[in-house]
Design an enzyme around this catalytic site. Structure first.
Site, PDB file in Angstrom:
ATOM      1  N   ASP A 115       0.860  -1.181   0.000  1.00  0.00           N
ATOM      2  CA  ASP A 115       0.000   0.000   0.000  1.00  0.00           C
ATOM      3  C   ASP A 115       0.900   1.236   0.000  1.00  0.00           C
ATOM      4  OD1 ASP A 115      -2.157   1.673   0.172  1.00  0.00           O
ATOM      5  OD2 ASP A 115      -2.544   1.314   2.291  1.00  0.00           O
ATOM      6  N   LYS A 144      -1.154  -1.932  -4.760  1.00  0.00           N
ATOM      7  CA  LYS A 144      -2.075  -0.864  -5.175  1.00  0.00           C
ATOM      8  C   LYS A 144      -1.357   0.093  -6.108  1.00  0.00           C
ATOM      9  CE  LYS A 144      -4.954  -1.016  -1.060  1.00  0.00           C
ATOM     10  NZ  LYS A 144      -5.486  -0.322   0.126  1.00  0.00           N
ATOM     11  N   PHE A 165      -9.900  -0.379  -0.655  1.00  0.00           N
ATOM     12  CA  PHE A 165      -9.698  -1.288   0.469  1.00  0.00           C
ATOM     13  C   PHE A 165     -10.253  -2.672   0.159  1.00  0.00           C
ATOM     14  CE2 PHE A 165      -9.987  -3.126   4.645  1.00  0.00           C
ATOM     15  CZ  PHE A 165      -8.802  -2.705   5.217  1.00  0.00           C
ATOM     16  N   ARG A 178     -10.148 -12.596   7.073  1.00  0.00           N
ATOM     17  CA  ARG A 178      -8.888 -13.207   6.608  1.00  0.00           C
ATOM     18  C   ARG A 178      -9.136 -14.574   5.988  1.00  0.00           C
ATOM     19  NH1 ARG A 178      -4.565 -10.118   8.511  1.00  0.00           N
ATOM     20  NH2 ARG A 178      -4.728  -9.266  10.612  1.00  0.00           N
TER      21      ARG A 178
HETATM   22  P1  IMP Z   1       1.763  -0.303   3.869  1.00  0.00           P
HETATM   23  O1  IMP Z   1       2.803  -0.299   4.969  1.00  0.00           O
HETATM   24  O2  IMP Z   1       0.990   0.988   3.799  1.00  0.00           O
HETATM   25  O3  IMP Z   1       2.303  -0.735   2.532  1.00  0.00           O
HETATM   26  O4  IMP Z   1       0.632  -1.314   4.288  1.00  0.00           O
HETATM   27  C1  IMP Z   1       0.887  -2.609   4.534  1.00  0.00           C
HETATM   28  C2  IMP Z   1      -0.144  -3.205   5.442  1.00  0.00           C
HETATM   29  O5  IMP Z   1      -1.351  -2.431   5.581  1.00  0.00           O
HETATM   30  C3  IMP Z   1      -0.566  -4.501   4.833  1.00  0.00           C
HETATM   31  O6  IMP Z   1       0.326  -5.540   5.204  1.00  0.00           O
HETATM   32  C4  IMP Z   1      -1.956  -4.669   5.366  1.00  0.00           C
HETATM   33  O7  IMP Z   1      -1.917  -5.290   6.629  1.00  0.00           O
HETATM   34  C5  IMP Z   1      -2.490  -3.270   5.514  1.00  0.00           C
HETATM   35  N1  IMP Z   1      -3.325  -2.876   4.347  1.00  0.00           N
HETATM   36  C6  IMP Z   1      -3.051  -1.955   3.414  1.00  0.00           C
HETATM   37  N2  IMP Z   1      -4.038  -1.876   2.492  1.00  0.00           N
HETATM   38  C7  IMP Z   1      -4.958  -2.789   2.855  1.00  0.00           C
HETATM   39  C8  IMP Z   1      -6.230  -3.203   2.285  1.00  0.00           C
HETATM   40  O8  IMP Z   1      -6.720  -2.726   1.242  1.00  0.00           O
HETATM   41  N3  IMP Z   1      -6.894  -4.170   2.961  1.00  0.00           N
HETATM   42  C9  IMP Z   1      -6.406  -4.766   4.096  1.00  0.00           C
HETATM   43  N4  IMP Z   1      -5.236  -4.419   4.646  1.00  0.00           N
HETATM   44  C10 IMP Z   1      -4.509  -3.431   4.035  1.00  0.00           C
HETATM   45 MG    MG Z   2      -3.938  -5.673   8.448  1.00  0.00          MG
END
Ligand code: IMP
Ligand code: MG
Length: 196
Positions: A115, A144, A165, A178
């Site tokens: 993300d 994403k 999301f 999950r």
């Molecule tokens: P990042 O550090 O922003 O890249 O996010 C990583 C973590 O955020 C992932 O391992 C997920 O646990 C959570 N996350 C980010 N986007 C989503 C989503 O669309 N659905 C569910 N969990 C998400």
């Molecule tokens: Mg999570």
């Protein structure tokens, strides 16, 4: 089937809380076949450790690993970020790193979704600080399409998605969903109901 307002997020079948399915189980498995073939070719003859980031990557990890016929090792780490003060750079706390499966080995980090990229880049950074891998590559089920605050690209991506999301196949919303066998977008009213 959609539930009425009264059974939002409480219905017997969590699938009912989805607005739509993005990837069904069969499609995910077919894509994992392709990904596993590439990973197997890339790491053949190398000491490989797959390091799964808990909890989101667990379902993905279990299905992917069984498609990689290499003598690999497996480890799990947890990542928690604390966004203290006004600076949102985020200090990432890494848990469960076992140097015995990392030092001197090629590490393939697995996460559910890319993300902002802060988790993946933070975990890779901490592993480099705290241990001595030969190399770190990364693999995510979903990425994403968006601008990220950090420069990070996963080496292996099963599916690219719009910036929305999603839940299922390991991914949660408030620790739910999950166990869905597919990846889907939650209904807006389910998300809104959780915020009330
Ligand atoms: P990042 O550090 O922003 O890249 O996010 C990583 C973590 O955020 C992932 O391992 C997920 O646990 C959570 N996350 C980010 N986007 C989503 C989503 O669309 N659905 C569910 N969990 C998400
Ligand atoms: Mg999570």
């Amino acid at each position: 089937m959609r539930g009425g307002a009264g059974d939002v997020a409480t219905g017997a079948d969590p699938l009912d809380d989805l607005d739509r399915v993005l990837f069904h189980e069969g499609e995910i498995h077919r894509r994992l076949d392709e990904l596993a073939e590439r990973i197997t070719a890339d790491f053949r003859g190398k000491p490989l450790t797959v390091l799964a980031i808990l909890n989101g990557s667990l379902v993905f990890m279990a299905d992917l690993l069984r498609r990689i016929p290499l003598p690999l090792q497996l480890g799990c780490v947890s990542a928690a970020s604390y966004h203290g003060g006004v600076e949102s750079s985020g200090v990432l706390e890494l848990g469960g790193l076992d140097r015995r499966v990392v030092d001197g080995r090629h590490v393939l980090l697995l996460d559910d979704i890319l993300d902002s990229g802060l988790t993946l880049s933070g975990v890779a950074g901490r592993i480099r600080e705290e241990s001595d891998p030969l190399e770190i590559r990364s693999c995510v089920l979903l990425a994403k399409r968006k601008e990220r605050p950090v420069e990070v690209a996963a080496d292996y991506v099963a599916f690219e998605i719009r910036d929305e999301f999603v839940v299922g196949y390991g991914l949660d919303f408030a620790e739910r969903y999950r166990n869905l066998p597919c990846v889907g977008v939650l209904r807006a009213d389910v998300i809104a109901a959780a915020g009330r």
